[in-house]
Design a protein around this motif. Structure first.
Motif, PDB file in Angstrom:
ATOM      1  N   ALA A  89     -11.713  17.316   0.968  1.00  0.00           N
ATOM      2  CA  ALA A  89     -11.545  16.100   0.178  1.00  0.00           C
ATOM      3  C   ALA A  89     -12.009  16.362  -1.243  1.00  0.00           C
ATOM      4  N   PRO A  90     -11.192  16.069  -2.243  1.00  0.00           N
ATOM      5  CA  PRO A  90     -11.664  16.194  -3.630  1.00  0.00           C
ATOM      6  C   PRO A  90     -12.643  15.081  -3.966  1.00  0.00           C
ATOM      7  N   ASP A  91     -13.256  15.180  -5.108  1.00  0.00           N
ATOM      8  CA  ASP A  91     -14.259  14.195  -5.514  1.00  0.00           C
ATOM      9  C   ASP A  91     -13.558  12.959  -6.069  1.00  0.00           C
ATOM     10  N   LEU A  92     -12.964  12.195  -5.156  1.00  0.00           N
ATOM     11  CA  LEU A  92     -12.154  11.049  -5.536  1.00  0.00           C
ATOM     12  C   LEU A  92     -12.972   9.973  -6.245  1.00  0.00           C
ATOM     13  N   VAL A  93     -12.319   9.248  -7.111  1.00  0.00           N
ATOM     14  CA  VAL A  93     -12.931   8.079  -7.736  1.00  0.00           C
ATOM     15  C   VAL A  93     -13.094   6.991  -6.683  1.00  0.00           C
ATOM     16  N   VAL A  94     -14.283   6.388  -6.608  1.00  0.00           N
ATOM     17  CA  VAL A  94     -14.548   5.308  -5.670  1.00  0.00           C
ATOM     18  C   VAL A  94     -15.217   4.163  -6.424  1.00  0.00           C
ATOM     19  N   LEU A 119      -8.287   2.813   0.204  1.00  0.00           N
ATOM     20  CA  LEU A 119      -7.714   3.023  -1.124  1.00  0.00           C
ATOM     21  C   LEU A 119      -6.783   1.860  -1.433  1.00  0.00           C
ATOM     22  N   ALA A 120      -7.302   0.878  -2.141  1.00  0.00           N
ATOM     23  CA  ALA A 120      -6.540  -0.341  -2.391  1.00  0.00           C
ATOM     24  C   ALA A 120      -6.851  -0.863  -3.780  1.00  0.00           C
ATOM     25  N   PRO A 121      -5.890  -1.554  -4.406  1.00  0.00           N
ATOM     26  CA  PRO A 121      -6.173  -2.158  -5.718  1.00  0.00           C
ATOM     27  C   PRO A 121      -7.278  -3.203  -5.610  1.00  0.00           C
ATOM     28  N   GLY A 122      -7.950  -3.439  -6.705  1.00  0.00           N
ATOM     29  CA  GLY A 122      -8.994  -4.449  -6.733  1.00  0.00           C
ATOM     30  C   GLY A 122     -10.330  -3.898  -6.287  1.00  0.00           C
ATOM     31  N   SER A 123     -11.361  -4.727  -6.374  1.00  0.00           N
ATOM     32  CA  SER A 123     -12.716  -4.281  -6.061  1.00  0.00           C
ATOM     33  C   SER A 123     -13.379  -5.155  -5.009  1.00  0.00           C
ATOM     34  N   ALA A 153     -11.964   2.147  -2.757  1.00  0.00           N
ATOM     35  CA  ALA A 153     -11.614   3.084  -3.823  1.00  0.00           C
ATOM     36  C   ALA A 153     -10.237   2.709  -4.352  1.00  0.00           C
ATOM     37  N   PRO A 154      -9.979   2.962  -5.618  1.00  0.00           N
ATOM     38  CA  PRO A 154      -8.643   2.686  -6.144  1.00  0.00           C
ATOM     39  C   PRO A 154      -7.629   3.669  -5.568  1.00  0.00           C
TER      40      PRO A 154
END
Length: 499
Positions: free
Chosen positions: A395-400, A420-424, A445-446
């Motif tokens: 797994a890469p260091d994904l933005v979360v 991994l979904a839009p919004g917070s 995570a986006p």
């Protein structure tokens, strides 16, 4: 009785011990040496190793001391692989002597409660249904240690491997090279020369001094003897045309291309990691790094087995996943050894051609760089036909959302489920966090938009070692929750499992 005894307090044994302590496992490390070795064969920490350190939050001291080199070499070719574009927060090789790597890992191990016994040498073992009895020679005489499992991290001459009866087939050395840590009055920034006389590489060390590595065409296939300082200087002068003002050597050693691999990484309650499991020519310094990756793969699996929360076959998957990595390691280092120790016109022409390909064909250079960096490792999924193509890759260091990126979320050594979904808002998969033992963290995570292979992925289950256990697709959150629940149940046992 200890949960685990580890033979060998080198980098692999120390990292494995610290990984086990993350889960509260009782660990004793026994080491033959009275003191750490002050000399350093290994010098490099690769990007994937730095990622694993970052997944536990301990990368800082290594980065502070090491020299960052944004490239790497394949078979000491003059044209170097460019690491700067790698999909990693650490797009470089870190030059750090093994003695310092070992010292930093020892400090980390002590801080988490690892027990280390020096001047203790394993001389035998006996397994039964309940554990392993380890025979040890100690300063005050023979003693025995009792553990549920024993792990041999005791090098290529592993006593644990021999005592367990694990075969170590392969080939003996047929070529030899030398290395030395020297003081140079006229140092190059870095230097590589290969010609009909032999090969020499020179590069700086942290804190001053330089490492010189090479072999002489006239002696590469003769029985090795460690060169004197004057012989070393004469060889460097003959090959490169200069001795770079060499005036002092603190250490000179020789090494060969002996290549072996343990047939089994697990024999009942005995396991092997690092050089106890694989022996090879050290081109590019992969050995220490692959050993650390062995330990990262084994640690959480052994801990969950001891806790009774491992799904069936989890501990056996250590051999299933890591043995093929060792096979590939030996294939690569054999190929590089051939290129680095043959000085016929044909071999030199091949080196020139490969160097041109690295310089001119970006895809070729990138493929070599990803492999050398340790980022290409992917394990076979249990059901290849049903699995997403990324399953069991790194797994890469994904933005979360929240902490910024994935790696800090792995510091507790738990599974991480990313939605991994839009919004917070609160992830719709959050209920799964309460259903699972020994632990699952669910985090939002986006969507991943900068990596084409992630197109359509809406959920990802990340193992404690940073590999992807499962990836889900689809935007129906109810269906995704049901699929994720099935994936988690198949991956993480919730009831005691047999050891």
């Amino acid at each position: 009785m200890q949960d685990v005894v580890i033979a060998g307090a080198g980098p692999v044994g120390l990292w494995l011990a610290a990984e086990l302590r993350l889960y509260g496992v009782g660990v004793t490390v026994v080491e033959t040496r009275p003191e750490p070795d002050p000399y350093s064969r290994a010098l490099t920490v690769h990007p994937r190793s730095l990622e694993l350190l970052a997944c536990r939050g301990v990368e800082g001291p290594f980065l502070a001391e090491g020299l960052r080199v944004p490239s790497g070499h394949f078979a000491a070719l003059t044209s170097r692989m460019d690491f700067s574009g790698l999909d990693s927060p650490f797009p470089f090789t870190l030059v750090l002597p093994q003695a310092r790597t070992e010292a930093l890992l020892a400090e980390h191990a002590r801080s988490v409660g690892v027990r280390l016994l020096r001047e203790h040498r394993v001389v035998g073992l006996a397994q039964d249904d309940d554990g392993v009895t380890v025979d040890v020679e100690a300063p005050n005489g023979p003693r025995t240690l009792r553990a549920a499992y024993l792990v041999g991290c005791d090098g290529t001459r592993s006593t644990v491997r021999t005592a367990a009866g694990i075969d170590f087939p392969g080939t003996d050395a047929t070529v030899w090279a030398w290395m030395a840590d020297v003081v140079l009055d006229e140092p190059p920034r870095s230097h590589t020369t290969t010609n009909r006389h032999g090969a020499v590489m020179v590069f700086p060390l942290p804190g001053g001094g330089h490492r010189v590595v090479g072999n002489d065409a006239d002696s590469v296939r003769t029985t090795p003897t460690r060169p004197t300082f004057e012989e070393l200087r004469a060889r460097v002068l003959r090959i490169t045309g200069t001795d770079f003002g060499m005036r002092e050597a603190s250490w000179i050693s020789v090494f060969g291309n002996a290549t072996r691999q343990a047939e089994q990484y697990r024999q009942g309650r005995v396991l092997l990691a690092g050089n106890a499991a694989h022996m090879h020519f050290p081109s590019g310094g992969p050995g220490l790094n692959v050993g650390l990756h062995d330990a990262s793969n084994l640690g959480w699996k052994l801990a969950q087995t001891l806790a009774g929360t491992a799904p069936a076959g989890l501990l056996d998957s250590y051999h299933t996943e890591r043995h093929p990595v060792g096979v590939e390691l030996l294939r690569s280092t054999r190929a590089q050894a051939g290129l680095m120790t043959t000085y016929t016109p044909e071999a030199l022409a091949l080196r020139d051609l490969l160097g041109e390909l690295i310089t001119e064909v970006g895809e070729f250079s990138t493929a070599l760089a990803v492999r050398a960096a340790g980022l290409a490792t992917a394990y076979p999924p249990a059901d290849p036909a049903a699995a997403h193509p990324l399953t069991v890759s790194r797994a890469p260091d994904l933005v979360v959302n929240g902490p910024g990126t994935l790696f800090p979320l792995l510091r507790r050594g738990r599974y991480v489920l990313l939605e991994l979904a839009p919004g917070s808002g609160s992830p719709s998969l959050a209920p799964l966090a309460h259903d699972v033992r020994p632990g699952l963290d669910v985090h939002g995570a986006p969507p991943v938009e900068d990596r084409p292979h992630w197109s359509g992925v809406t959920a990802a289950l990340v193992r404690p070692d940073g590999h992807l256990a499962w990836l889900g697709t689809g935007t129906d959150r109810t269906a995704l929750l049901a699929t994720a629940r099935e994936a988690v149940a198949a991956t993480i046992a919730t009831a005691p499992a047999a050891a």
